[in-house]
Design a protein around this motif. Structure first.
Motif: not given
Length: 255
Positions: A209-214
């Motif tokens: 899982i590549h987390l997307l930025p906040a």
């Protein structure tokens, strides 16, 4: 001459009540005195006939007439259940106080249902016997990477669940049922907003899982960090455990 006392051995005659000054055999007394006899208990061996089983090392090896009641620990023999120790035709779980003769204890067993555990991908379990009521002792749950144990079942199709308070009257196989473990992902946004595409959970079998930025107005996103301060922008395949992620920002510089 000293009288015989059951369970005791005569040590000798003494000229004091505390029996610290012993009269030498054949010695001549200068005047009339009172003599005191001293006795010590005889220690008798305890033998165990385990009939091919294994005895606990905590079982006593000797007893005497002054011994208190002695607890006896069970023997173990594969495939059968220990009932108790037999002494003079009677089944006992402790050795009575005041015995003054050698003791021979015989382990008594009885046939019992043997339970085989099919862990269905989990760590192996040894076969066990039920107790005298047909019940299994409380057991630790088996372990399987990426799964949560969901109980034992009577059948491999998982239609009939087994409960530990159910008596078992004949040998059988119990089957472990598993559910894929779901791990939570929580986000501390520090006043920002997270992408809706960031997942709230994952499993051991999830793809990386590549987390997307906040995002946060006036700030630049630095990255996701765990509670120890380690950067964690990627949850890799075969990871485990709940994740609490903290968004870190830095204020944008105005040109």
């Amino acid at each position: 001459m000293s009288e015989k006392r059951e369970g005791y051995q005569f040590v000798g005659w003494y000229i004091d009540k505390e029996c610290t000054k012993r009269l030498n055999p054949g010695g001549v007394l200068p005047h009339s005195v009172t003599l005191y006899d001293k006795w010590i208990p005889i220690w008798y061996p305890i033998e165990y006939d385990v009939d091919g089983g294994v005895m606990s090392r905590r079982n006593p090896r000797y007893t005497c007439i002054e011994s208190e009641e002695l607890l006896l620990y069970p023997a173990f023999k594969k495939g059968v259940m220990f009932v108790g120790w037999q002494l003079n035709g009677e089944i006992i779980t402790s050795l009575p106080a005041g015995i003054h003769e050698p003791v021979i204890l015989t382990a008594i067993y009885k046939e019992c249902p043997v339970i085989h555990f099919e862990t269905c991908g989990g760590a192996n379990y040894m076969d066990v016997c039920t107790d005298e009521h047909g019940l299994l002792m409380k057991m630790k749950a088996p372990i399987r990477v990426g799964y949560t144990f969901d109980g034992w079942f009577w059948d491999c199709d998982y239609r009939w669940r087994y409960n530990l308070d159910e008596p078992i009257h004949e040998s059988c196989t119990l089957y472990a049922h598993w559910q894929v473990s779901q791990y939570k992902i929580t986000y501390d946004l520090n006043g920002g907003l997270s992408s809706r595409r960031n997942p709230k959970s994952y499993t051991y079998f999830s793809d990386t899982i590549h987390l997307l930025p906040a995002t946060k107005p006036g700030y630049e996103f630095v990255g996701w960090f765990d509670e120890r301060g380690n950067e964690l922008n990627v949850i890799r395949e075969h990871s485990m455990g709940n994740k609490h992620l903290i968004a870190q920002f830095r204020k944008r510089e105005l040109n």
